[in-house]
Design a protein around this motif. Structure first.
Motif, mmCIF file in Angstrom:
data_model
loop_
_atom_site.group_PDB
_atom_site.id
_atom_site.type_symbol
_atom_site.label_atom_id
_atom_site.label_comp_id
_atom_site.label_asym_id
_atom_site.label_seq_id
_atom_site.Cartn_x
_atom_site.Cartn_y
_atom_site.Cartn_z
ATOM 1 N N PRO A 64 -35.044 4.908 -1.733
ATOM 2 C CA PRO A 64 -33.578 4.876 -1.617
ATOM 3 C C PRO A 64 -33.120 5.439 -0.271
ATOM 4 C CG PRO A 64 -34.249 5.780 -3.730
ATOM 5 C CD PRO A 64 -35.492 5.677 -2.909
ATOM 6 N N LEU A 65 -31.951 4.995 0.176
ATOM 7 C CA LEU A 65 -31.376 5.453 1.442
ATOM 8 C C LEU A 65 -30.348 6.537 1.144
ATOM 9 C CD1 LEU A 65 -30.944 1.881 2.857
ATOM 10 C CD2 LEU A 65 -32.352 3.622 3.943
ATOM 11 N N PRO A 66 -30.673 7.802 1.379
ATOM 12 C CA PRO A 66 -29.707 8.877 1.101
ATOM 13 C C PRO A 66 -28.639 8.947 2.183
ATOM 14 C CG PRO A 66 -31.747 9.794 1.967
ATOM 15 C CD PRO A 66 -31.970 8.318 1.851
ATOM 16 N N VAL A 67 -27.373 8.827 1.798
ATOM 17 C CA VAL A 67 -26.232 8.932 2.715
ATOM 18 C C VAL A 67 -25.129 9.716 2.005
ATOM 19 C CG1 VAL A 67 -26.763 6.750 3.892
ATOM 20 C CG2 VAL A 67 -25.186 6.756 1.951
ATOM 21 N N TYR A 68 -24.087 10.020 2.755
ATOM 22 C CA TYR A 68 -22.910 10.659 2.180
ATOM 23 C C TYR A 68 -21.744 9.674 2.233
ATOM 24 C CZ TYR A 68 -25.323 15.122 2.126
ATOM 25 O OH TYR A 68 -26.214 16.139 1.861
ATOM 26 N N ALA A 69 -20.968 9.636 1.169
ATOM 27 C CA ALA A 69 -19.814 8.745 1.076
ATOM 28 C C ALA A 69 -18.532 9.567 1.116
ATOM 29 C CB ALA A 69 -19.875 7.928 -0.213
ATOM 30 N N VAL A 70 -17.587 9.142 1.954
ATOM 31 C CA VAL A 70 -16.254 9.749 2.033
ATOM 32 C C VAL A 70 -15.255 8.652 1.707
ATOM 33 C CG1 VAL A 70 -14.578 10.925 3.504
ATOM 34 C CG2 VAL A 70 -17.032 11.380 3.800
ATOM 35 N N TYR A 71 -14.536 8.826 0.606
ATOM 36 C CA TYR A 71 -13.641 7.788 0.091
ATOM 37 C C TYR A 71 -12.195 8.252 0.248
ATOM 38 C CZ TYR A 71 -11.769 4.315 -3.223
ATOM 39 O OH TYR A 71 -11.074 3.299 -3.818
ATOM 40 N N ALA A 72 -11.415 7.518 1.065
ATOM 41 C CA ALA A 72 -10.030 7.890 1.353
ATOM 42 C C ALA A 72 -9.097 6.779 0.893
ATOM 43 C CB ALA A 72 -9.847 8.147 2.848
ATOM 44 N N THR A 73 -8.073 7.142 0.107
ATOM 45 C CA THR A 73 -7.079 6.171 -0.373
ATOM 46 C C THR A 73 -5.685 6.663 -0.032
ATOM 47 O OG1 THR A 73 -7.149 7.251 -2.544
ATOM 48 C CG2 THR A 73 -8.509 5.293 -2.249
ATOM 49 N N ILE A 123 -1.781 7.585 -0.110
ATOM 50 C CA ILE A 123 -0.782 8.085 -1.066
ATOM 51 C C ILE A 123 0.593 7.615 -0.616
ATOM 52 C CG2 ILE A 123 0.264 10.154 -2.060
ATOM 53 C CD1 ILE A 123 -2.346 11.634 -1.409
ATOM 54 N N GLY A 124 1.333 6.985 -1.525
ATOM 55 C CA GLY A 124 2.708 6.585 -1.202
ATOM 56 C C GLY A 124 2.799 5.539 -0.117
ATOM 57 N N CYS A 125 2.037 4.485 -0.222
ATOM 58 C CA CYS A 125 2.076 3.406 0.769
ATOM 59 C C CYS A 125 3.460 2.746 0.778
ATOM 60 C CB CYS A 125 1.016 2.364 0.449
ATOM 61 S SG CYS A 125 1.021 0.932 1.545
ATOM 62 N N PRO A 126 4.076 2.513 1.959
ATOM 63 C CA PRO A 126 5.388 1.864 2.019
ATOM 64 C C PRO A 126 5.356 0.469 1.406
ATOM 65 C CG PRO A 126 4.812 2.836 4.136
ATOM 66 C CD PRO A 126 3.581 2.895 3.291
ATOM 67 N N GLU A 127 6.475 0.073 0.844
ATOM 68 C CA GLU A 127 6.581 -1.246 0.231
ATOM 69 C C GLU A 127 6.373 -2.337 1.280
ATOM 70 O OE1 GLU A 127 9.754 -3.859 -2.478
ATOM 71 O OE2 GLU A 127 10.186 -1.761 -1.932
ATOM 72 N N GLY A 128 5.593 -3.315 0.922
ATOM 73 C CA GLY A 128 5.314 -4.419 1.839
ATOM 74 C C GLY A 128 4.092 -4.218 2.708
ATOM 75 N N GLU A 129 3.508 -3.015 2.674
ATOM 76 C CA GLU A 129 2.309 -2.732 3.455
ATOM 77 C C GLU A 129 1.081 -2.699 2.541
ATOM 78 O OE1 GLU A 129 2.028 -2.461 6.642
ATOM 79 O OE2 GLU A 129 4.043 -2.079 7.420
ATOM 80 N N THR A 130 -0.075 -3.009 3.098
ATOM 81 C CA THR A 130 -1.321 -2.923 2.347
ATOM 82 C C THR A 130 -1.827 -1.485 2.400
ATOM 83 O OG1 THR A 130 -1.892 -5.201 2.934
ATOM 84 C CG2 THR A 130 -3.672 -3.782 2.147
ATOM 85 N N PRO A 131 -2.069 -0.848 1.242
ATOM 86 C CA PRO A 131 -2.511 0.553 1.264
ATOM 87 C C PRO A 131 -3.881 0.709 1.912
ATOM 88 C CG PRO A 131 -2.636 -0.353 -0.961
ATOM 89 C CD PRO A 131 -1.925 -1.368 -0.126
ATOM 90 N N VAL A 132 -4.048 1.807 2.638
ATOM 91 C CA VAL A 132 -5.321 2.108 3.283
ATOM 92 C C VAL A 132 -6.344 2.506 2.225
ATOM 93 C CG1 VAL A 132 -6.501 3.731 4.831
ATOM 94 C CG2 VAL A 132 -4.246 2.814 5.449
ATOM 95 N N GLU A 133 -7.553 1.947 2.322
ATOM 96 C CA GLU A 133 -8.656 2.320 1.442
ATOM 97 C C GLU A 133 -9.940 2.261 2.266
ATOM 98 O OE1 GLU A 133 -10.959 0.994 -2.687
ATOM 99 O OE2 GLU A 133 -9.585 -0.376 -1.683
ATOM 100 N N TRP A 134 -10.484 3.421 2.570
ATOM 101 C CA TRP A 134 -11.700 3.490 3.367
ATOM 102 C C TRP A 134 -12.825 4.097 2.544
ATOM 103 C CZ3 TRP A 134 -9.183 6.321 8.122
ATOM 104 C CH2 TRP A 134 -8.359 5.424 8.804
ATOM 105 N N MET A 135 -13.896 3.351 2.396
ATOM 106 C CA MET A 135 -15.131 3.881 1.829
ATOM 107 C C MET A 135 -16.100 4.025 3.002
ATOM 108 S SD MET A 135 -16.842 4.883 -0.880
ATOM 109 C CE MET A 135 -16.192 4.101 -2.382
#
Length: 390
Positions: A217-226, A228-240
């Motif tokens: 297996p490949l050991p790595v670290y995951a940082v997941y950011a989503t 909060i309160g995305c403005p209407e009409g915009e695509t919310p940020v989601e970074w894995m």
């Protein structure tokens, strides 16, 4: 030169990205160009830009690759729909069976290995890739290298070492560790805005596909950011984000997020390359164009450094972006140079050489006027050197 400059650094980031250079309007000199995008014709450029990790300033290019795709043969005349499907299926099979080194995705691994050999063994280089760089070969190669790390935005909901578990579900099961504000630049899909991210992180083990000899297996670290309160009409940020760097606390997870935002520097670089240096406006044969691209690449980096310092540190000494001769020429061409020569003054002086009109004080200095001024400054410096030699 960039490798020598970063040799004094303990850690440097290297952001990579690919862009298409479109020369579709060239009719008479098409040999050496190839298909790009949807019906386009041109070259493909991959850039690896060195970034100072504390403030995000560009240090220069560590590696570039320029190539063209081969044109596909024309389909046989009177081909039936069944024959077309069979031909396309055969082409896909041949593409899958090609050696990895012959595929375009090899550029990500090629950047890792080339820069590992190019830079000092005392400098750790962490490569930052967007989703296109999320391939197992990248993580597998990093575990073979001594002073190279990677930070990649995940594109695949990968299987982990436990058969029933997937990457996204693993991170969603983690508690939110902290919230962080970031500045999002404007793109074609969103407007610029400040936003807040909820952040989770943990270690994961990526399952290695069967095509690899080393199935560990490949050991790595995951940082997941989503977002909060995305403005209407915009695509919310989601970074894995997946990284080989150890993320054991909130401070390091926050640092990983900041490092990933520096990936936009290479997009700015390509924008300057196209809109400022206007690399797609030239009409040369392919070999001449490839030589010119190399020349313009260096100037685009200099302009990126110039515009970034002007935006973030306008009061810094101008000697940080200009050499003594360039300062001497600019002072001679300026009617009333100040006693303290700052970055802000230098940028305005270069813009004036490029035709910037000072009385239009509310008009921002554009990248094209800086490009013209930068070329004129180089011409003046070259003329001064030639006059001195004669």
């Amino acid at each position: 030169m960039t490798a020598e400059n970063v040799a004094a650094q303990d850690l440097v980031l290297c952001v990579g990205d690919t862009t298409f250079l479109d020369y579709g309007s060239i009719v008479a000199k098409k040999e050496g160009y190839g298909p790009i995008g949807k019906g386009g014709n041109g070259l493909i450029l991959h850039s690896a830009l060195a970034i100072e990790p504390k403030n995000g300033q560009s240090l220069g290019l560590l590696w570039q690759k320029l190539w063209n795709r081969e044109s596909k043969p024309k389909p046989p005349e009177n081909e039936t729909s069944t024959q077309k499907k069979q031909r396309q299926a055969q082409a896909r099979k041949e593409a899958r069976n090609r050696p990895f080194e012959q595929k375009e995705s090899y550029k990500w691994v090629e950047a890792l290995t080339t820069i590992e050999n190019l830079t000092s063994k005392y400098t750790r280089v962490v490569h930052v890739f967007d989703r296109e760089g999320d391939i197992t070969e990248v993580f597998d190669k990093v575990r073979q290298l001594k002073h190279t790390g990677v930070l990649v935005r995940a594109a695949h909901n990968r299987s982990l070492d436990q058969e029933s578990e997937r990457l996204w579900s693993k991170l969603l099961a983690q508690p939110i560790s902290f919230e962080q504000e970031i500045e999002l630049p404007q793109t074609g899909q969103r407007s610029a805005r400040k936003t807040k991210l909820a952040v989770r992180f943990c270690q994961v083990n990526l399952r290695t596909p069967y095509r690899f000899d080393n199935r560990d297996p490949l050991p790595v670290y995951a940082v997941y950011a989503t977002e909060i309160g995305c403005p209407e009409g915009e695509t919310p940020v989601e970074w894995m984000l997946l990284t080989t760097e150890v993320v054991a606390d909130i401070q390091t997870a926050s640092l990983i997020l900041r490092w990933y935002t520096y990936r936009w520097r290479v997009e700015e670089y390509h924008k300057i390359f196209k809109s400022g240096c206007q690399v797609e406006r030239y009409r040369l044969a392919a070999e001449g164009m490839k030589t010119l691209v190399g020349f313009l690449s260096v100037i685009a980096v200099e302009l990126l450094q110039l515009t970034y310092l002007h935006r973030t540190q306008p009061s810094a000494p101008a000697i940080e972006i200009l050499n003594p001769l360039e300062l001497k020429i600019l002072k001679a061409k300026s009617p009333k140079p100040p006693k303290l020569l700052t970055v802000n003054w230098a940028v305005e002086a270069i813009a004036r050489l490029g035709g910037y009109l000072e009385h239009r004080s509310k008009t921002p200095i554009g990248i094209q006027v800086l490009w013209r001024g930068w070329l004129k400054l180089h011409d003046l410096c070259e003329g001064w050197q030639l006059a001195k030699e004669t």
